[in-house]
Enzyme design. Structure first.
Site, mmCIF file in Angstrom:
data_model
loop_
_atom_site.group_PDB
_atom_site.id
_atom_site.type_symbol
_atom_site.label_atom_id
_atom_site.label_comp_id
_atom_site.label_asym_id
_atom_site.label_seq_id
_atom_site.Cartn_x
_atom_site.Cartn_y
_atom_site.Cartn_z
ATOM 1 N N ASP A 107 9.766 5.589 -4.252
ATOM 2 C CA ASP A 107 11.173 5.214 -4.185
ATOM 3 C C ASP A 107 11.908 5.297 -5.517
ATOM 4 O OD1 ASP A 107 10.187 4.697 -1.751
ATOM 5 O OD2 ASP A 107 10.657 2.576 -1.695
ATOM 6 N N GLU A 146 -0.047 -4.435 -1.462
ATOM 7 C CA GLU A 146 0.677 -3.154 -1.462
ATOM 8 C C GLU A 146 0.420 -2.375 -2.746
ATOM 9 O OE1 GLU A 146 5.263 -1.573 -0.721
ATOM 10 O OE2 GLU A 146 4.872 -3.669 -1.192
#
Length: 1561
Positions: free
Chosen positions: A1300, A1531
């Protein structure tokens, strides 16, 4: 030597004769007698030590001696027997002397301890300040004695250090010495604290009312004792050390504060009756805050200005006289006190002198630091005068601060009511204007005037605010008289409006009350008062906003137009103006920091606000801006409701057939003209009637919006239903005209008559004069006809344009024409019974459903009474651990949940049979850890439908839901049975209370809300022989109000004490003939044991971790990681919300189903395209058939253009967990084709028919990527969909890449070249070439493209950055960027905009390589595009191993430490994501590539192998360590210490650690 030693020993060891006594005198005489004998021995003993060695045996604590032989071999001590006796006598002498010193030390310690105890006892017996008692000793003598006792340990410590016989004692007897230390220091510490309390009491007595001024001798004794105390405290602190906090010395500030506090209390007691007289003539009514004038500073001409109140001039004179008298008394008293302080306590006033200007008239040699020194007598005498003046000034400031604080605390309590307090503030300000008092008194009491005014405002405001809130509950929004000029307003709006003038006055006062610096004593107007005023400002604006928006939505939803228009045209205008004015005053009183330091600041300069104040100011501005925005959205809300109402009426009245004459309804008009008239009358008639109440200037835009909304609804209905009929515009226009005429003729239908019009109708002459000319009615009718026709034409044109745009984007929602990859019916219970039932609800802690679009769902909720209801997995809901420990993805699973001491173990087993997926059983084991007694636990088992199927409750004894009998399309008949709970061992039924709920639900996403709403604390748990307890039980609620039902819910609540075991079984009706008993109890235990053993064996056969020597805890961890991924597989059904580049409005996509794993059950319980490729790498090793099924479902999402949305949000349950800004999927946004990674692994063993179904879709997907993501040059590629507002971001994000916020070109442009996308396309071409060749298709185009994209020369030419020494992106880039606060330019007439964090570019961008070494730089290596002998490999391997760049002990970080954007935030609210953390998926690709390069011959083979071993160890060890510590996979992981970050549990690509442990790539 023997002659000198032996008699001494014999003398010392012989019993002592003579007199003995118990006193110290006898001890001293004995000491003198022994000293004449022992001292010569002690003096001669060091000479013996040259030949006599004595040491202590630590085991026996005795001394042993040894005589060394003569160096020459002969001498006086050549005989062994003599040496032995000398050694024994020497050891005895050494022991005797050492014991003597120890005894003397013990006697000294005992005497000092007794003296300290006696002194402490005397201090405790002293009377306190003001208490009756005997004479109080002189403080100076007391402090001198205290100094002696405080130094006992220091004296004893010096003896230990100087006495040679005692120097080894701290090492040998350290604990005893430590006890001696604290035995002496603790009494000294207690005595010091008592002495400090005594000194503080003496100081307070000086300021108490009624205390006569003490004599000079008493004052001198007090301050001399204080001087001695301060010096003693410093020495005591050094002895205590840092582990114990010693009492602090009295500073001059503390002395002044004590005097000022006591004296201030006395002054406040004398002033309070004058300010608030009990029987004074003070008006105690409501205060009109708009008329109140700020009473201070005196420039306001208080003698002439007032607040409309009758005040007595004599009160001000009395106050002024009293103030002058108080100041005179205080000056006389404190003058003597400060003279005594300066004369007696040098250490107190010398720091004051060093802070003050030098006394005038002093000779240079007599100043501090000169040769005369601090103790120069002449200098001290000359300095005492200025010091006394300085102390008096400081004292007066503290005194009047204390007076103001105490009087300020009295405001708001009787008799100090708000109106009385306002009067008191004015009287005090008048008194200050005429009284001759010190400037400190005038300043502080002036501040008190403002403080009192603020306090009265707050007290009055609280009452008015409560009254306004109460009015809002009962207000019917009818216009009231006496409101402000302009549009009428409601009663609540008037009361809300009255809140703002008082706050405006308080803000003006605060502007004159600057806040003190942090750390100083809070004065009137300090931080607390400022926060109170700001909090009430926020509450006023928020209440106005809530009133306007809440009531407007309520009345608009109910179509109550009079109330809605009164609210929006009356209340809104009034409250918006008040909110804007208040926001301007708040901004002036509490400016932002950058607004204060301007060249010409306004006067008076406002004080800088604290962070809490600035945050409240921003919230006030945001709320006022929300009211402003709401005023602009009112017409839009009105027109939207009109369109909704029109659409509803059309659905009820328009024909059902496709054509007008095709079987129309009997009750509807039968001709177009009549239908047009009826439609206009039914829809626009209501709107026109309601719009008549609008002001004339608002009718035109309102009617235009309403007409447009009506036509849009009409055309949408026609296009949606594909209705075809002919009509004439004249029909509609004539109907509109008829309706308008009818409105004019209808009595009472139009606006109310004005008074002048009524007078005209009554007077015949005026009626004759005002008679309209002939033909005016026809002219108005013609105007209406023309307006309606024009609006209709415009509506038709808009409809045609909309239809054209829809046609251009229809391919967006059209599925791909190729045959589906998942054959129809292949997921049903007959074709795929193994995967029909499953835990396909990853967003709940435990639940099951079928792979059906409208499936029957089952699930579990629980509630610890006193805790929260648990159902859906949330990121921060307080559940400490949860996750699947075992799950085979087919028939069996075991999960453990830990929630605040509760341990839940959920187990399920499936049993095949029948035609509908077979049976299954649950077992829930609940127990507590660490809580006694355990709280009650309620378990909620439910079954619900989603628009398909029926459920029937089966009750036992009318209260317990024993079973549910149901029927569904794909399930047939089934029975869900809830068995009674048992003990932990499974034996015996356990007592429980039962409740059940039967309700209708608007959707599965509202299950939790429905159950929570139905809970009532009215149920009673009453076990036999134990106390009764109330608990929350479900009760019939009838569904959620305002939402239409869509399905059924049956819920079974079991409330019990732990431990307990509960079982639930589902039995399919079609399996009755093959079922061998119910799967419960022992049968269920046996099935669980079989599946557990089978799972562990299958896991070992697949991954072989035990054969590799992996420890049992690590194997359990690997099993849990795989199981969590399998347990996170879900089945979703619904439509995505899509937006095309050619259409602004979003459109729903085609109805789709998706069978997929999810990255995270808590944060991301839905499908992600690029995540799924990594998931399938692991699933493909465990169950290839399952992986192929998931891959086919993803490829069936392809639309006609070949695009797959990157995020699949299908169904209301999935959409409820997604923030609104991420729901919309943009058609130009791609995602990395990681599915091809999984296909490359599955390819060798995949059946050809399956591959043939996939190939057309893979080819269309690849061609779409190649077409839409092409770069500016051949064989270059560029991610589309970067952030559209680059100035908001430090570096605009590229969500389509999956990385991202990884740094790209700072200024997005069409000239960018993205390295990672080029490598993904090379991988895709390579896989498609192999697939085409495998299927007999032509592989040439894909093979040629793969060769071109893998060409090292072309790769170097496009992406090698020589100045960086690595591969990189290319684009319009500037490295000199930063985020800075920016205030937009103000708009005239509008409030100042809030500051924004915007990007600042310090150096203009230019086309260049992006200087960001990280994951993107490694992609040619990660996807193995580089040859084994590539000259670029050494640089990449070096960057990977460099700790200054990518290497960490926990894996490869995503961005090098020396990168400019390493760990930099992207916006104010976006922390670094892919800017330094360690991500498992990319580390797995690195391990996969290094493993490959280590197995291929080449110059870098050994280095790749070494890097592979180290990286694998680091990654696996850290992920396992974090799992052991937290119970979760994460994550990503922090690169500094390996701590898990982001979402948890994250058993998506982080579970690839299992393949790394197995070295299966």
């Amino acid at each position: 030597m023997l002659r000198s030693v032996t008699p001494g020993l014999r003398r010392l060891l012989s019993p002592r004769s003579g007199r003995r006594g118990d006193g110290d005198e006898d001890d001293d005489e004995d000491e003198d007698e022994a000293a004449s004998i022992v001292v010569p021995l002690e003096q001669s003993f060091p000479g013996l030590r040259r030949r006599l060695c004595v040491w202590e045996d630590p085991r026996t604590e005795t001394f042993v001696g040894y005589v060394q032989p003569h160096p020459g071999g002969a001498g006086d001590f050549s005989e062994d027997a003599v040496r032995q006796r000398v050694a024994e006598r020497g050891a005895a002498l050494h022991a005797l002397l050492q014991h003597r010193h120890l005894l003397r030390l013990a006697r000294d310690f005992t005497r000092r301890l007794k003296a300290s105890s006696d002194f402490l006892r005397r201090l405790l017996a002293l009377p306190g300040p003001g208490e009756p008692g005997g004479s109080v000793p002189a403080l100076r003598e007391l402090c001198l004695e205290l100094r002696v006792h405080a130094g006992h340990w220091a004296t004893l410590l010096r003896r230990l250090r100087t006495d040679a016989w005692l120097q080894a004692l701290p090492q040998r007897r350290g604990q005893a010495v430590l006890h001696m230390r604290w035995a002496l220091l603790l009494p000294a510490l207690m005595a010091t604290r008592l002495a400090g309390q005594l000194i503080e009491g003496r100081l307070r007595e000086l300021g108490r009312p009624g205390t006569p001024c003490p004599a000079s001798e008493c004052l001198a004794d007090l301050f001399q004792g204080l001087e001695i105390y301060n010096r003693m405290v410093q020495g005591l602190a050094e002895q205590l050390g840092p582990e114990v906090k010693a009492p602090g010395a009295f500073t001059v500030g503390e002395v002044l504060q004590l005097l000022a506090t006591e004296r201030g209390r006395a002054v406040a007691q004398r002033l309070q009756p004058l300010l608030w007289p009990q029987n004074g003539n003070i008006r105690d009514g409501h205060v009109c805050w708009e008329d109140v004038v700020v009473p201070w500073p005196p420039e306001h001409n208080m003698a002439e200005k007032g607040m409309g109140m009758d005040t007595e001039p004599s009160r001000a004179e009395v106050l002024a006289a009293e103030l002058q008298a108080l100041c005179h008394e205080d000056e006389e008293l404190m003058g003597r006190v400060f003279e005594a302080l300066v004369a007696s306590a040098d250490s107190l006033w010398q720091p004051v002198l060093s802070e003050s200007p030098e006394p005038s008239g002093l000779a240079p040699g007599l100043r501090p630091g000169s040769s005369g020194g601090w103790k120069a007598v002449r200098w001290l005498d000359a300095a005492r005068g200025p010091v006394t003046a300085t102390l008096s000034a400081r004292y007066r400031l503290l005194l009047w601060e204390a007076v103001g604080s105490m009087l300020g605390d009295s405001a708001g309590t009787p008799p100090a009511t708000p109106s009385a307090t306002v009067t008191a503030a004015w009287e005090l300000s008048r008194a200050l204007a005429v009284a001759r008092v010190p400037p400190e008194c005038q300043e502080e009491l002036g501040r008190l005037c403002l403080h009192l005014l603020c306090q009265s405002v707050l007290c009055s405001w609280d009452t008015d605010f409560t009254r306004a809130l109460g009015s809002g509950l009962s207000d019917k929004c009818l216009e009231t008289l006496g409101g402000p000029p302009g549009p009428g307003c409601s009663r609540t709006a008037q009361q809300l409006r009255c809140l703002f003038p008082a706050l405006a006055l308080a803000l003006r006062c605060l502007r004159l009350l600057p806040a003190r610096p942090h750390g100083e004593r809070a004065p009137p107007g300090g931080l607390c008062l400022r926060l109170q005023v700001l909090g009430r400002c926020l509450a006023a604006v928020a209440a106005a906003h809530a009133w306007l928006t809440g009531r407007a939505g309520r009345y608009l939803a109910a179509w109550a137009l009079p109330q809605f228009l009164l609210l929006t045209q009356g209340d809104l205008q009034v409250l918006k103006a008040e909110a804007e004015q208040l926001m301007l005053q708040v901004s002036g009183t509490f400016p932002e920091p950058e607004e204060i330091h301007r060249d010409s600041p306004p006067e008076p300069l406002p004080s800088p606000g604290s962070p809490w104040e600035l945050q409240l100011c921003r919230q006030i501005r945001d709320m006022a801006n929300s009211i402003q925005l709401f005023s602009g959205d009112v017409l839009w809300m009105f027109s939207t409701s009109c369109k909704r109402l029109s659409a509803e009426i059309f659905d009820q009245t328009m024909p059902l057939g496709r054509h007008w004459r095709l079987r129309p309804r009997a009750e509807l008009p039968s001709s177009p003209s009549a239908y047009a008239a009826a439609a206009v009358q039914a829809v626009l008639g209501q709107v026109l009637q309601g719009a008549q109440a609008l002001p004339h200037d608002a009718q035109v835009p309102t009617l235009a919006r309403v007409t447009t909304a009506f036509l849009e609804a009409w055309m949408d209905h026609i296009l949606t239903r594909r209705i075809k009929f002919r009509w004439r515009s004249a029909d509609v226009t004539s109907a509109t005209a008829l309706m308008a005429g009818e409105r004019r003729r209808r009595p009472g239908g139009g606006p109310q008559e004005r008074p002048r019009e009524r007078l005209r109708d009554r007077d015949p002459k005026l009626r004759q004069q005002q008679k309209p000319p002939r033909g005016s009615g026809r002219g108005r009718t013609a105007l209406v006809l023309i307006a309606a026709a024009a609006a209709l034409v415009l509506g038709l044109a808009a409809a045609v344009a909309e239809w054209k745009r829809w046609s251009e984007t229809s391919r967006l929602v059209t599925p791909h024409p190729a045959p589906p990859a998942v054959p129809p019916g292949s997921t049903g219970p007959l074709a795929s019974p193994t995967y029909f039932w499953g835990t396909y609800r990853p967003h709940v802690y435990f639940g099951m459903k079928t792979r059906s679009p409208r499936a029957v769902v089952t699930g579990l909720m629980w509630l610890q009474h006193g805790g929260n209801l648990r159902h859906t997995t949330e990121q921060n809901d307080g559940v400490s651990r949860y996750g699947w420990l075992m799950h085979d993805g087919e028939n069996f699973g075991v999960q453990e949940i830990r929630d605040e001491g509760l341990v839940l173990r959920t187990e399920f087993v499936k049993q095949p049979g029948g035609d509908h997926g077979g049976d299954w059983s649950w077992r829930i084991t609940a127990k507590m850890e660490g809580k006694s007694p355990p709280p009650l636990l309620s378990l909620f088992f439910y079954v619900a439908t989603d628009g398909q199927g029926t459920l029937r409750p089966v009750l036992e004894n009318g209260t317990r839901l024993a079973a549910v009998a149901g029927t569904a399309e794909e399930l047939g008949d089934f029975t869900l049975t809830f068995l009674p709970p048992t003990g932990e061992d499974g034996e015996g039924t356990k007592y429980a209370s039962y409740n059940f709920l039967a309700a209708e639900v608007p959707g599965l996403h509202r299950l939790t809300d429905l159950v929570r709403q139905s809970l009532r604390k009215s149920s009673v748990f009453s076990p036999p022989g134990r106390p009764r307890r109330r608990f929350f039980g479900v009760s019939s609620s009838g569904g959620l109000p305002g939402e239409p039902p869509r399905g059924q819910l049956l819920l079974h609540q079991v409330t019990l004490e732990l431990p307990a075991v509960l079982e639930v079984t589902l039995e399919s009706g079609s399996a009755a003939g093959t079922r061998h008993g119910r799967l419960a109890g022992p049968a269920l235990s046996a099935a669980l044991a079989r599946h557990t053993a089978a799972f562990e064996q299958r896991f070992e056969d697949t991954f072989g971790l035990e054969a590799r020597g992996v420890s049992l805890p690590q194997r359990r961890f690997a099993q849990a990681a795989l199981s969590e991924m399998l347990g996170g597989i879900g089945f979703f059904h619904g439509r995505s919300l899509l937006r095309s580049e050619l259409r602004e409005e979003p459109v729903p996509g085609a109805e789709s189903v998706l069978f997929t794993a999810v990255p995270s059950r808590s944060c991301f319980p839905r499908g992600f395209l690029w995540d799924e490729g990594f998931h399938l790498l692991l699933l493909g090793r465990w169950d290839p058939a399952l992986a192929r099924d998931i891959l086919a479902h993803w490829l069936d999402l392809l639309n006609a253009d070949g695009w797959i949305p990157r995020e699949q949000i299908l169904g209301e349950e999935a959409r409820a967990r997604v923030p609104p800004e991420f729901v919309l999927q943009h058609s130009e946004t791609a995602n990395p084709p990681t599915l091809l990674l999984a296909l490359e692994q599955l390819l060798p063993d995949t059946p050809l028919p399956y591959l043939r179904r996939l190939f057309p879709r893979l080819r269309a997907w690849f061609e779409w990527l190649n077409r839409t993501q092409a770069g500016p040059e051949p064989f270059t590629f560029r991610w589309r969909g970067r952030d559209t507002d680059p100035e908001r971001f430090l570096n605009p994000k590229t969500l389509s890449s999956g990385l991202d916020d990884y740094p790209r070109a700072s200024h997005p442009s069409a000239q960018e070249r993205h390295l990672d996308l080029r490598c993904w396309m090379a991988l895709g071409a390579r896989v498609l070439a192999v697939l085409a060749e495998h299927l007999g298709e032509s592989p040439t185009p894909y093979r040629d493209m793969a060769a071109a994209l893998s060409d090292s020369n072309l790769l170097d030419q496009l992406h090698w950055a020589p100045e960086l020494g690595t591969f990189a992106d290319f684009g319009n880039h500037s490295a000199a960027v930063a985020l800075r606060w920016h205030r937009p330019a103000p708009v005239p007439g509008r409030p100042p905009p809030a500051p924004q964090l915007r990007r600042e570019v310090r150096e203009a961008p230019r086309p260049q390589f992006v200087g960001a070494l990280g994951y993107v730089s490694l992609f040619p290596l990660l996807l193995q595009l580089l040859q084994a002998d590539s000259p670029r490999l050494p640089a990449l391997l070096g960057s990977m191993r460099s700790e200054k760049q990518l290497w960490t002990p926990f894996g490869l970080r995503s961005l090098a430490r020396d990168s400019p954007l390493y760990l930099r935030r992207n916006t104010e609210h976006d922390p670094p994501y892919w800017r330094g953390s360690v991500w498992v998926n990319i580390n797995f690709l690195a391990l996969r590539a290094l493993h490959g390069y280590a197995r291929v011959a080449g110059p870098h083979r050994e280095r790749a192998a070494e890097l592979y071993r180290e990286l694998r160890h680091n990654l696996v060890a850290n992920v396992f360590r974090q799992y052991e510590a937290t119970g979760f996979l994460w994550e990503h992981y922090r690169d500094s210490d390996g701590t898990g970050q982001g979402c948890h549990p994250f058993a998506g690509w982080s579970a690839l650690v299992v393949l790394a442990m197995a070295e299966d790539y």
